[in-house]
Design a protein around this motif. Structure first.
Motif, PDB file in Angstrom:
ATOM      1  N   PRO A  85       0.838  -1.208   0.000  1.00 29.88           N
ATOM      2  CA  PRO A  85       0.000   0.000   0.000  1.00 29.88           C
ATOM      3  C   PRO A  85       0.876   1.263   0.000  1.00 29.88           C
ATOM      4  CG  PRO A  85      -0.821  -1.578   1.598  1.00 29.88           C
ATOM      5  CD  PRO A  85       0.492  -2.112   1.092  1.00 29.88           C
ATOM      6  N   GLY A  86       0.517   2.201  -0.852  1.00 27.88           N
ATOM      7  CA  GLY A  86       1.273   3.446  -0.946  1.00 27.88           C
ATOM      8  C   GLY A  86       2.321   3.445  -2.050  1.00 27.88           C
ATOM      9  N   ASP A  87       2.600   2.288  -2.656  1.00 32.74           N
ATOM     10  CA  ASP A  87       3.562   2.234  -3.757  1.00 32.74           C
ATOM     11  C   ASP A  87       2.965   2.884  -4.992  1.00 32.74           C
ATOM     12  OD1 ASP A  87       5.359   0.898  -2.207  1.00 32.74           O
ATOM     13  OD2 ASP A  87       5.029  -1.068  -3.128  1.00 32.74           O
ATOM     14  N   LEU A  88       3.806   3.530  -5.784  1.00 32.14           N
ATOM     15  CA  LEU A  88       3.381   4.107  -7.053  1.00 32.14           C
ATOM     16  C   LEU A  88       3.636   3.094  -8.161  1.00 32.14           C
ATOM     17  CD1 LEU A  88       4.883   7.697  -6.731  1.00 32.14           C
ATOM     18  CD2 LEU A  88       2.533   6.977  -6.312  1.00 32.14           C
ATOM     19  N   MET A  89       2.793   3.121  -9.192  1.00 29.14           N
ATOM     20  CA  MET A  89       2.940   2.226 -10.334  1.00 29.14           C
ATOM     21  C   MET A  89       3.024   3.035 -11.612  1.00 29.14           C
ATOM     22  SD  MET A  89       0.570  -1.164  -9.930  1.00 29.14           S
ATOM     23  CE  MET A  89      -0.251  -0.854 -11.429  1.00 29.14           C
ATOM     24  N   LEU A  90       3.861   2.605 -12.499  1.00 29.50           N
ATOM     25  CA  LEU A  90       3.970   3.212 -13.824  1.00 29.50           C
ATOM     26  C   LEU A  90       3.353   2.243 -14.816  1.00 29.50           C
ATOM     27  CD1 LEU A  90       5.165   5.427 -15.656  1.00 29.50           C
ATOM     28  CD2 LEU A  90       7.199   4.005 -15.834  1.00 29.50           C
ATOM     29  N   VAL A  91       2.366   2.731 -15.574  1.00 26.82           N
ATOM     30  CA  VAL A  91       1.649   1.881 -16.525  1.00 26.82           C
ATOM     31  C   VAL A  91       1.745   2.511 -17.903  1.00 26.82           C
ATOM     32  CG1 VAL A  91      -0.589   0.888 -17.099  1.00 26.82           C
ATOM     33  CG2 VAL A  91       0.071   1.160 -14.707  1.00 26.82           C
ATOM     34  N   HIS A  92       2.104   1.716 -18.894  1.00 26.02           N
ATOM     35  CA  HIS A  92       2.118   2.187 -20.276  1.00 26.02           C
ATOM     36  C   HIS A  92       0.750   1.913 -20.877  1.00 26.02           C
ATOM     37  CE1 HIS A  92       6.406   2.986 -20.376  1.00 26.02           C
ATOM     38  NE2 HIS A  92       6.550   1.885 -19.663  1.00 26.02           N
ATOM     39  N   LEU A  93       0.069   2.974 -21.281  1.00 26.66           N
ATOM     40  CA  LEU A  93      -1.264   2.841 -21.849  1.00 26.66           C
ATOM     41  C   LEU A  93      -1.190   2.541 -23.343  1.00 26.66           C
ATOM     42  CD1 LEU A  93      -3.050   5.860 -20.152  1.00 26.66           C
ATOM     43  CD2 LEU A  93      -3.140   3.456 -19.483  1.00 26.66           C
ATOM     44  N   MET A  94      -2.182   1.796 -23.831  1.00 31.18           N
ATOM     45  CA  MET A  94      -2.293   1.553 -25.267  1.00 31.18           C
ATOM     46  C   MET A  94      -2.652   2.860 -25.957  1.00 31.18           C
ATOM     47  SD  MET A  94      -4.261  -2.068 -25.202  1.00 31.18           S
ATOM     48  CE  MET A  94      -5.155  -1.791 -23.667  1.00 31.18           C
ATOM     49  N   GLN A  95      -2.308   2.966 -27.228  1.00 27.54           N
ATOM     50  CA  GLN A  95      -2.480   4.224 -27.965  1.00 27.54           C
ATOM     51  C   GLN A  95      -3.923   4.719 -27.935  1.00 27.54           C
ATOM     52  OE1 GLN A  95      -0.153   6.253 -29.178  1.00 27.54           O
ATOM     53  NE2 GLN A  95      -1.806   7.669 -29.638  1.00 27.54           N
TER      54      GLN A  95
ATOM     55  N   ARG B 277      -4.617   6.176 -24.590  1.00 26.51           N
ATOM     56  CA  ARG B 277      -3.903   7.445 -24.377  1.00 26.51           C
ATOM     57  C   ARG B 277      -4.694   8.610 -24.927  1.00 26.51           C
ATOM     58  NH1 ARG B 277       1.836   6.104 -26.681  1.00 26.51           N
ATOM     59  NH2 ARG B 277       1.940   4.140 -25.600  1.00 26.51           N
ATOM     60  N   SER B 278      -5.225   8.450 -26.119  1.00 27.52           N
ATOM     61  CA  SER B 278      -5.973   9.561 -26.713  1.00 27.52           C
ATOM     62  C   SER B 278      -7.257   9.826 -25.934  1.00 27.52           C
ATOM     63  CB  SER B 278      -6.279   9.275 -28.169  1.00 27.52           C
ATOM     64  OG  SER B 278      -7.055   8.098 -28.284  1.00 27.52           O
ATOM     65  N   THR B 279      -7.852   8.807 -25.365  1.00 30.34           N
ATOM     66  CA  THR B 279      -9.045   8.990 -24.526  1.00 30.34           C
ATOM     67  C   THR B 279      -8.691   9.676 -23.218  1.00 30.34           C
ATOM     68  OG1 THR B 279      -9.940   6.959 -25.471  1.00 30.34           O
ATOM     69  CG2 THR B 279     -10.978   7.771 -23.466  1.00 30.34           C
ATOM     70  N   ALA B 280      -7.546   9.333 -22.642  1.00 33.67           N
ATOM     71  CA  ALA B 280      -7.150   9.880 -21.357  1.00 33.67           C
ATOM     72  C   ALA B 280      -6.773  11.349 -21.452  1.00 33.67           C
ATOM     73  CB  ALA B 280      -5.984   9.079 -20.785  1.00 33.67           C
ATOM     74  N   THR B 281      -6.330  11.824 -22.601  1.00 36.34           N
ATOM     75  CA  THR B 281      -5.915  13.221 -22.732  1.00 36.34           C
ATOM     76  C   THR B 281      -7.063  14.155 -23.015  1.00 36.34           C
ATOM     77  OG1 THR B 281      -5.395  12.883 -25.067  1.00 36.34           O
ATOM     78  CG2 THR B 281      -3.584  12.630 -23.493  1.00 36.34           C
ATOM     79  N   CYS B 282      -8.235  13.636 -23.291  1.00 39.34           N
ATOM     80  CA  CYS B 282      -9.401  14.488 -23.587  1.00 39.34           C
ATOM     81  C   CYS B 282      -9.907  15.187 -22.354  1.00 39.34           C
ATOM     82  CB  CYS B 282     -10.519  13.675 -24.201  1.00 39.34           C
ATOM     83  SG  CYS B 282     -10.088  13.076 -25.834  1.00 39.34           S
TER      84      CYS B 282
END
Length: 75
Positions: free
Chosen positions: A57-67, A70-75
């Motif tokens: 608990p409390g750890d950070l995670m780095l996730v590579h999003l599919m393309q 990514r375009s949905t997340a930036t909207c």
């Protein structure tokens, strides 16, 4: 084989084994990477990443999003 043959290669086994161990350690482990975070989710700055053997608990995670995501997340 002649009687003195073993004595000529024995001194080379320790350095050769040491070099092999160093090369194995360098190739078998992945290097940590530095990532710069600019988002507001956590404080901006440099973060060191490494493979996670376990998460707590409390750890950070780095996730590579599919393309497409990514375009949905930036909207």
């Amino acid at each position: 084989m002649t009687p003195g043959t073993h004595q000529t290669w024995r001194p080379l086994t320790l350095p050769a084994g040491s070099i092999f161990a160093l090369v194995w350690a360098a190739l078998a482990t992945s290097l940590p990477r530095l990532i710069y975070n600019t988002s507001d989710s956590v404080p901006a700055g440099w973060y060191r990443t490494s493979p996670a053997n376990s998460l707590a608990p409390g750890d950070l995670m780095l996730v590579h999003l599919m393309q497409w995501l990514r375009s949905t997340a930036t909207c």
